[in-house]
Every structure is written in C-alpha cells, then in structure tokens.
Write a protein that holds these residues in place. Structure first.
Motif, PDB file in Angstrom:
ATOM      1  N   ASP A 172       0.850  -1.191   0.000  1.00  9.87           N
ATOM      2  CA  ASP A 172       0.000   0.000   0.000  1.00  9.87           C
ATOM      3  C   ASP A 172       0.887   1.242   0.000  1.00  9.87           C
ATOM      4  N   GLY A 173       0.458   2.258  -0.735  1.00 10.62           N
ATOM      5  CA  GLY A 173       1.182   3.519  -0.775  1.00 10.62           C
ATOM      6  C   GLY A 173       2.547   3.444  -1.432  1.00 10.62           C
ATOM      7  N   SER A 174       2.738   2.535  -2.388  1.00  3.78           N
ATOM      8  CA  SER A 174       4.067   2.346  -2.984  1.00  3.78           C
ATOM      9  C   SER A 174       4.202   2.824  -4.428  1.00  3.78           C
ATOM     10  N   VAL A 175       3.101   3.186  -5.076  1.00  2.00           N
ATOM     11  CA  VAL A 175       3.133   3.521  -6.500  1.00  2.00           C
ATOM     12  C   VAL A 175       2.821   5.009  -6.672  1.00  2.00           C
ATOM     13  N   ASP A 176       3.608   5.667  -7.497  1.00  2.00           N
ATOM     14  CA  ASP A 176       3.387   7.089  -7.764  1.00  2.00           C
ATOM     15  C   ASP A 176       2.340   7.308  -8.843  1.00  2.00           C
ATOM     16  N   ARG A 177       2.316   6.414  -9.814  1.00  5.27           N
ATOM     17  CA  ARG A 177       1.397   6.613 -10.937  1.00  5.27           C
ATOM     18  C   ARG A 177       1.042   5.280 -11.590  1.00  5.27           C
ATOM     19  N   PHE A 178      -0.236   5.113 -11.823  1.00  4.62           N
ATOM     20  CA  PHE A 178      -0.726   4.012 -12.648  1.00  4.62           C
ATOM     21  C   PHE A 178      -1.181   4.614 -13.972  1.00  4.62           C
ATOM     22  N   ILE A 179      -0.935   3.898 -15.041  1.00  4.27           N
ATOM     23  CA  ILE A 179      -1.389   4.302 -16.369  1.00  4.27           C
ATOM     24  C   ILE A 179      -2.201   3.151 -16.934  1.00  4.27           C
ATOM     25  N   LYS A 205     -10.382   0.361  -6.642  1.00  7.58           N
ATOM     26  CA  LYS A 205     -10.220   0.673  -5.219  1.00  7.58           C
ATOM     27  C   LYS A 205      -8.868   0.142  -4.738  1.00  7.58           C
ATOM     28  N   GLU A 206      -8.494  -1.028  -5.249  1.00  4.26           N
ATOM     29  CA  GLU A 206      -7.183  -1.610  -4.930  1.00  4.26           C
ATOM     30  C   GLU A 206      -6.067  -0.719  -5.481  1.00  4.26           C
ATOM     31  N   VAL A 207      -6.226  -0.248  -6.703  1.00  4.81           N
ATOM     32  CA  VAL A 207      -5.260   0.678  -7.304  1.00  4.81           C
ATOM     33  C   VAL A 207      -5.111   1.911  -6.416  1.00  4.81           C
ATOM     34  N   TYR A 208      -6.233   2.446  -5.969  1.00  5.51           N
ATOM     35  CA  TYR A 208      -6.231   3.627  -5.099  1.00  5.51           C
ATOM     36  C   TYR A 208      -5.390   3.370  -3.846  1.00  5.51           C
TER      37      TYR A 208
END
Length: 188
Positions: A74-81, A103-106
C-alpha cells in the motif's frame, strides 16, 4: 524482489495492460530516474516487450493485473497508467465487477499519486458517437472514479498526443465512431 528494486528509485510508475510495451519504453527512456513496471496478461506481448526494451529501469510482469497489483505494498506507486483497458475493466454495465480493482489501485498509490486513464466509447452499432452520448458517458466515468475517492485533476478529449500503441494508432483513425477521453485522477 519488486520491493527491493523499487526502493532504489524515487518514483514507481505502473502501466496496466502494457501491450507491446511501446508506451512504457518511451516513458522510461525520458525518465531514467523512475522505475517503470509493465503488466500484461498476454505472455507473447510480454516476451516481445522484454526482448525489445533494454532499459534497466523497466520491469515486465506477465499475468493478470488483478492478481499482481494486490501484491504491491500500500502507498508504494506514484502513478498508474491504463490506456484503453479491456471493457471488462471500464464498461458501465460491469461497474460492480471492475470498481473493486480500482479501489485496490487507489490503495497502492502514494499520497497524491495518480491514475491516468485513457479509454474509449463506441456505439454498439458502430455509428458515430454523438456529443450528447459522449458527454453523458464522461460524466458517468468521472462520477464512478470520484466515488472511489479520487479527485479529478485533468480531463481532455482524446489520448495524449505523445502516446503511441497499436490500438491507439488504430482508434485515432476513426475519431467519430471511437471517441476517447483521458482522465487524470489523484489520490486524496
């Protein structure tokens, strides 16, 4: 392994459904200080991307992003495309099925991290999409993501001009019947 590698980069960018990896490679070439992770279910596409992308800041993962994304901290990704996700992951009639994934992406985004979504609407009979239908669809799409907790930071018709992939190139050739929108959504 991903945790250890990601800790050596200040930013982590994940492309969901990266296809041939063309976009992932272009982004990674212009930003060598970030780690780029491409995920695709199609093993042949992944092998093609792995053989053509020779960048140390790119990781290709073959599998379902529904299975892979939950393994990120959790809280490890800066950006999803997500560029032209399969209708299974954006269709209005299947919202109850795909909304839990986003929601998981969030939850995997860092504070103020973003999801950039490029998606399309077509008429079921392949007629041109009216302005009214397009506006209504974009409003529904925005509302769906706002209800997850995202804030809308940018929106524009079409895909970013610098983005290229086999499907984007094909869809751009029929802008009346395939209308695209790009939403940039940020974690609150």
């Amino acid at each position: 392994m991903l945790d250890k590698l990601a800790s050596s980069y200040p930013r982590v960018i994940v492309e969901l459904g990266m296809g041939d990896g063309r976009l992932l490679e272009a982004l990674a070439k212009h930003d060598s200080s970030s780690l780029y992770v491409g995920i695709d279910l199609d093993n042949a596409q992944c092998k093609q991307a792995q053989s053509s992308i020779a960048l140390s800041n790119v990781i290709i993962l073959s599998g379902s992003f529904e299975d892979i994304v939950p393994t990120f901290p959790d809280g490890s990704v800066d950006r999803f495309i997500a560029v032209l996700p399969d209708p299974e992951f954006i269709d209005e009639k299947k919202e109850g099925r795909w909304k839990p994934f986003y929601k998981e992406v969030y939850s995997k985004l860092k504070p103020s991290g973003t999801l950039e979504l490029v998606t399309e609407i077509t008429d079921e009979l392949l007629r041109p999409v009216s302005d009214e239908a397009y506006v209504k669809w974009v409003a529904w799409l925005r509302a769906s993501f706002l209800s997850i907790g995202f804030d809308l930071t940018k929106q524009h018709e079409g895909a970013p001009a610098q983005y290229s992939s086999r499907c984007l190139d094909q869809f751009r050739g029929d802008p009346e019947r395939i209308r695209m929108v790009t939403l940039e959504l940020a974690k609150r």
